[in-house]
Write an enzyme that holds these catalytic residues in place. Structure first.
Site, mmCIF file in Angstrom:
data_model
loop_
_atom_site.group_PDB
_atom_site.id
_atom_site.type_symbol
_atom_site.label_atom_id
_atom_site.label_comp_id
_atom_site.label_asym_id
_atom_site.label_seq_id
_atom_site.Cartn_x
_atom_site.Cartn_y
_atom_site.Cartn_z
ATOM 1 N N CYS A 101 0.834 -1.203 0.000
ATOM 2 C CA CYS A 101 0.000 0.000 0.000
ATOM 3 C C CYS A 101 0.872 1.257 0.000
ATOM 4 C CB CYS A 101 -0.974 -0.050 1.178
ATOM 5 S SG CYS A 101 -2.300 1.180 1.097
ATOM 6 N N ALA A 102 0.800 2.068 1.047
ATOM 7 C CA ALA A 102 1.625 3.277 1.145
ATOM 8 C C ALA A 102 3.028 2.976 1.658
ATOM 9 C CB ALA A 102 0.947 4.297 2.061
#
Length: 180
Positions: free
Chosen positions: A101-102
């Site tokens: 994800c991030a």
């Protein structure tokens, strides 16, 4: 031994799914709390960790670290010196680093993705400094495994299994959990 680092605001699916899949294969997975041993995820689910970051030794037994995304979990991981030390240790010793994800942005900021193929959550591509941005759900380039987000957590977990064990074990597990 595998450390999965959990910081306040982590994305629960991105952490719990890989933990579950790796443990199903008999791997020694240790959840590591950043700042405390009860960490609340981005959807208000509290998780009791096995240990805390300052008590997680960086030794030869460490095979992999996993960094789940989520906000502000990713930011909290990145600013923690123990997480930074674990990333450095793994990078310097050829150990696996998984980020979803991030969280791949943390690796980008450290320059670890230069010349490597990587993926992340949409909108974080500019944070993957020097990386060749892919579009696949999960990418492995050397010792770094990146994935796009919560919807790719099973594929991410299976790629971690493949990296540590084998493609056959990953496929066996995929069939066992009815993920076709």
């Amino acid at each position: 031994m595998i450390y999965v680092y959990l910081a306040k605001g982590f994305e629960e699916t991105e952490a719990i799914t890989p933990i579950d899949l790796l443990r199903r294969c008999g791997r020694d997975v240790i959840t590591v709390g950043v700042g405390d041993n009860i960490i609340v995820g981005s959807h208000d689910i509290p998780v009791v960790t096995d240990t805390i970051a300052q008590e997680a030794p960086l030794t030869d037994e460490l095979e992999m670290i996993v960094l789940p995304g989520g906000m502000p979990g990713t930011l909290n991981l990145e600013k923690n010196p123990y997480v930074q030390a674990a990333i450095d240790y793994c990078s310097e010793n050829g150990k696996f680093i998984g980020a979803i994800c991030a969280a791949p942005s943390i690796l980008g900021h450290k320059g670890l993705l230069k010349g490597k193929k990587a993926v992340c959550y949409e909108g974080f591509e500019s944070q993957l400094e020097g990386a060749e941005i892919g579009s696949e759900p999960v990418v492995r380039d050397g010792n770094i495994i990146t994935s796009r987000g919560a919807g790719t957590a099973v594929d991410f977990g299976l790629k971690l299994v493949e990296a540590l064990l084998s493609e056959n074990e990953s496929e066996r597990l995929r069939k066992a959990i009815l993920c076709d």
